[in-house]
Design a protein around this motif. Structure first.
Motif, PDB file in Angstrom:
ATOM      1  N   ARG A 151       0.833  -1.210   0.000  1.00  0.00           N
ATOM      2  CA  ARG A 151       0.000   0.000   0.000  1.00  0.00           C
ATOM      3  C   ARG A 151       0.866   1.258   0.000  1.00  0.00           C
ATOM      4  O   ARG A 151       0.561   2.241  -0.674  1.00  0.00           O
ATOM      5  CB  ARG A 151      -0.927   0.012   1.216  1.00  0.00           C
ATOM      6  CG  ARG A 151      -1.974  -1.094   1.160  1.00  0.00           C
ATOM      7  CD  ARG A 151      -2.888  -1.039   2.360  1.00  0.00           C
ATOM      8  NE  ARG A 151      -3.658  -2.268   2.459  1.00  0.00           N
ATOM      9  CZ  ARG A 151      -4.457  -2.567   3.466  1.00  0.00           C
ATOM     10  NH1 ARG A 151      -4.614  -1.721   4.461  1.00  0.00           N
ATOM     11  NH2 ARG A 151      -5.121  -3.710   3.475  1.00  0.00           N
ATOM     12  N   VAL A 204      -3.694  -2.879 -12.694  1.00  0.00           N
ATOM     13  CA  VAL A 204      -4.137  -1.521 -12.381  1.00  0.00           C
ATOM     14  C   VAL A 204      -5.154  -1.532 -11.242  1.00  0.00           C
ATOM     15  O   VAL A 204      -5.109  -0.693 -10.337  1.00  0.00           O
ATOM     16  CB  VAL A 204      -4.744  -0.838 -13.627  1.00  0.00           C
ATOM     17  CG1 VAL A 204      -5.326   0.525 -13.273  1.00  0.00           C
ATOM     18  CG2 VAL A 204      -3.697  -0.689 -14.713  1.00  0.00           C
ATOM     19  N   GLY A 205      -6.084  -2.475 -11.274  1.00  0.00           N
ATOM     20  CA  GLY A 205      -7.098  -2.562 -10.220  1.00  0.00           C
ATOM     21  C   GLY A 205      -6.492  -2.775  -8.842  1.00  0.00           C
ATOM     22  O   GLY A 205      -6.996  -2.254  -7.844  1.00  0.00           O
ATOM     23  N   VAL A 221      -4.171   2.003  -3.147  1.00  0.00           N
ATOM     24  CA  VAL A 221      -4.170   3.442  -2.880  1.00  0.00           C
ATOM     25  C   VAL A 221      -5.370   3.813  -2.018  1.00  0.00           C
ATOM     26  O   VAL A 221      -5.249   4.582  -1.055  1.00  0.00           O
ATOM     27  CB  VAL A 221      -4.160   4.255  -4.189  1.00  0.00           C
ATOM     28  CG1 VAL A 221      -4.394   5.738  -3.923  1.00  0.00           C
ATOM     29  CG2 VAL A 221      -2.832   4.068  -4.918  1.00  0.00           C
ATOM     30  N   ALA A 222      -6.545   3.280  -2.346  1.00  0.00           N
ATOM     31  CA  ALA A 222      -7.753   3.585  -1.568  1.00  0.00           C
ATOM     32  C   ALA A 222      -7.593   3.134  -0.114  1.00  0.00           C
ATOM     33  O   ALA A 222      -7.946   3.864   0.818  1.00  0.00           O
ATOM     34  CB  ALA A 222      -8.961   2.910  -2.207  1.00  0.00           C
ATOM     35  N   THR A 235       1.695   6.992  -6.864  1.00  0.00           N
ATOM     36  CA  THR A 235       0.607   7.759  -7.475  1.00  0.00           C
ATOM     37  C   THR A 235       0.385   9.117  -6.823  1.00  0.00           C
ATOM     38  O   THR A 235       0.179  10.108  -7.519  1.00  0.00           O
ATOM     39  CB  THR A 235      -0.714   6.959  -7.421  1.00  0.00           C
ATOM     40  OG1 THR A 235      -1.024   6.652  -6.050  1.00  0.00           O
ATOM     41  CG2 THR A 235      -0.610   5.675  -8.227  1.00  0.00           C
ATOM     42  N   GLN A 236       0.440   9.194  -5.499  1.00  0.00           N
ATOM     43  CA  GLN A 236       0.076  10.420  -4.810  1.00  0.00           C
ATOM     44  C   GLN A 236       1.261  11.348  -4.546  1.00  0.00           C
ATOM     45  O   GLN A 236       1.075  12.558  -4.418  1.00  0.00           O
ATOM     46  CB  GLN A 236      -0.609  10.098  -3.476  1.00  0.00           C
ATOM     47  CG  GLN A 236      -1.760   9.122  -3.601  1.00  0.00           C
ATOM     48  CD  GLN A 236      -2.802   9.565  -4.611  1.00  0.00           C
ATOM     49  OE1 GLN A 236      -3.359  10.651  -4.488  1.00  0.00           O
ATOM     50  NE2 GLN A 236      -3.056   8.741  -5.619  1.00  0.00           N
ATOM     51  N   SER A 295       0.505   7.866 -13.103  1.00  0.00           N
ATOM     52  CA  SER A 295      -0.866   7.400 -13.316  1.00  0.00           C
ATOM     53  C   SER A 295      -0.976   5.995 -12.730  1.00  0.00           C
ATOM     54  O   SER A 295       0.041   5.334 -12.460  1.00  0.00           O
ATOM     55  CB  SER A 295      -1.187   7.365 -14.813  1.00  0.00           C
ATOM     56  OG  SER A 295      -0.429   6.343 -15.459  1.00  0.00           O
ATOM     57  N   TYR A 296      -2.205   5.528 -12.557  1.00  0.00           N
ATOM     58  CA  TYR A 296      -2.380   4.179 -12.024  1.00  0.00           C
ATOM     59  C   TYR A 296      -1.764   3.144 -12.961  1.00  0.00           C
ATOM     60  O   TYR A 296      -1.204   2.137 -12.524  1.00  0.00           O
ATOM     61  CB  TYR A 296      -3.870   3.883 -11.786  1.00  0.00           C
ATOM     62  CG  TYR A 296      -4.436   4.605 -10.588  1.00  0.00           C
ATOM     63  CD1 TYR A 296      -4.096   4.219  -9.303  1.00  0.00           C
ATOM     64  CD2 TYR A 296      -5.310   5.681 -10.736  1.00  0.00           C
ATOM     65  CE1 TYR A 296      -4.594   4.874  -8.189  1.00  0.00           C
ATOM     66  CE2 TYR A 296      -5.819   6.351  -9.625  1.00  0.00           C
ATOM     67  CZ  TYR A 296      -5.456   5.945  -8.355  1.00  0.00           C
ATOM     68  OH  TYR A 296      -5.961   6.600  -7.259  1.00  0.00           O
ATOM     69  N   GLU A 297      -1.863   3.387 -14.273  1.00  0.00           N
ATOM     70  CA  GLU A 297      -1.305   2.462 -15.247  1.00  0.00           C
ATOM     71  C   GLU A 297       0.220   2.405 -15.127  1.00  0.00           C
ATOM     72  O   GLU A 297       0.820   1.327 -15.151  1.00  0.00           O
ATOM     73  CB  GLU A 297      -1.709   2.875 -16.667  1.00  0.00           C
ATOM     74  CG  GLU A 297      -3.183   2.706 -16.976  1.00  0.00           C
ATOM     75  CD  GLU A 297      -4.081   3.791 -16.365  1.00  0.00           C
ATOM     76  OE1 GLU A 297      -3.549   4.833 -15.900  1.00  0.00           O
ATOM     77  OE2 GLU A 297      -5.315   3.589 -16.328  1.00  0.00           O
ATOM     78  N   ARG A 335      -5.235   0.617  -7.665  1.00  0.00           N
ATOM     79  CA  ARG A 335      -6.355   1.446  -7.208  1.00  0.00           C
ATOM     80  C   ARG A 335      -6.810   1.027  -5.809  1.00  0.00           C
ATOM     81  O   ARG A 335      -7.053   1.863  -4.938  1.00  0.00           O
ATOM     82  CB  ARG A 335      -7.525   1.344  -8.177  1.00  0.00           C
ATOM     83  CG  ARG A 335      -7.287   1.993  -9.514  1.00  0.00           C
ATOM     84  CD  ARG A 335      -8.557   1.927 -10.380  1.00  0.00           C
ATOM     85  NE  ARG A 335      -8.294   2.305 -11.736  1.00  0.00           N
ATOM     86  CZ  ARG A 335      -8.143   3.551 -12.173  1.00  0.00           C
ATOM     87  NH1 ARG A 335      -8.248   4.542 -11.314  1.00  0.00           N
ATOM     88  NH2 ARG A 335      -7.897   3.814 -13.438  1.00  0.00           N
ATOM     89  N   SER A 336      -6.931  -0.272  -5.605  1.00  0.00           N
ATOM     90  CA  SER A 336      -7.372  -0.791  -4.318  1.00  0.00           C
ATOM     91  C   SER A 336      -6.369  -0.452  -3.215  1.00  0.00           C
ATOM     92  O   SER A 336      -6.741  -0.017  -2.117  1.00  0.00           O
ATOM     93  CB  SER A 336      -7.557  -2.304  -4.418  1.00  0.00           C
ATOM     94  OG  SER A 336      -7.828  -2.860  -3.155  1.00  0.00           O
TER      95      SER A 336
END
Length: 201
Positions: A144, A169-170, A176-177, A151-152, A157-159, A173-174
């Protein structure tokens, strides 16, 4: 030896960095210098936040660029040079962690941590916030923390982060969230408050 640039302006666009990497591949020494200067800070921050020994961050940054320059002939520009370089940095950190785990430690964690803290410049604007953020990030699980930093903090980018981290990529995203949720919760706890959702329950 490569030296970091003084970054008072934002990092150049990825297209420029990639074009410098391609020109460097062809032997353009000016492009090599621009490529290294443009990405030195990102690589240094990335290897530091991946959990490497802070004292080893400079060496890992140097190692990353040496590896990259040695394999530039294989870089074809299909991905951005930034994500390609950060993937190399990730491998350098992993190799360093494997090497370090196979040899005895010469000092304990408290000693090198306090030495690293004493070596940091004091009294700069945002210094305390930077230390607090580093501590909060250090508490996150490695995957994480890596996704969040890419990204942050580094602006991928996520890619691109998925390519650098070698995962879908998913998944990025997960991660990062979840990292955001954990950081927000930690901030509330540090300030003695509960998150709004918890307070409403």
């Amino acid at each position: 030896m490569f030296t970091p640039a003084l970054h008072s302006s934002p990092c150049p666009h990825d297209e420029s960095i990639t074009s410098w990497a391609l020109a460097a591949r062809g032997g353009d020494l000016d492009a090599v210098e621009k490529f290294v200067r443009a990405l030195h800070r990102d690589v240094s921050r990335y290897v530091t936040y991946l959990g490497a020994d802070p004292q080893a961050a400079d060496d890992l940054t140097q190692d990353t660029f040496l590896r990259a320059l040695g394999s530039l002939h294989r870089f074809e520009g299909r991905s951005s040079a930034r994500s390609w370089l950060l993937a190399i940095a990730r491998r350098a950190v992993i190799d360093n962690l494997r090497y370090s785990s196979a040899r005895p430690r010469l000092s304990d964690r408290d000693n090198w941590q306090s030495a690293a803290e004493r070596a940091q410049p004091r009294g700069l604007p945002g210094f305390d916030d930077g230390i607090a953020l580093a501590e909060l990030l250090a508490a996150l699980p490695d995957d994480r923390r890596e996704a969040f930093v890419l990204t942050q903090m580094l602006g991928l980018s996520y890619e691109e982060a998925a390519r650098a981290g070698g995962c879908p990529v998913g998944t990025v995203r997960s991660r990062v969230a979840r990292a955001r949720s954990s950081l927000i919760e930690s901030l509330y706890e540090a300030e003695g408050h509960r998150p709004l959702a918890a307070a409403a329950a």
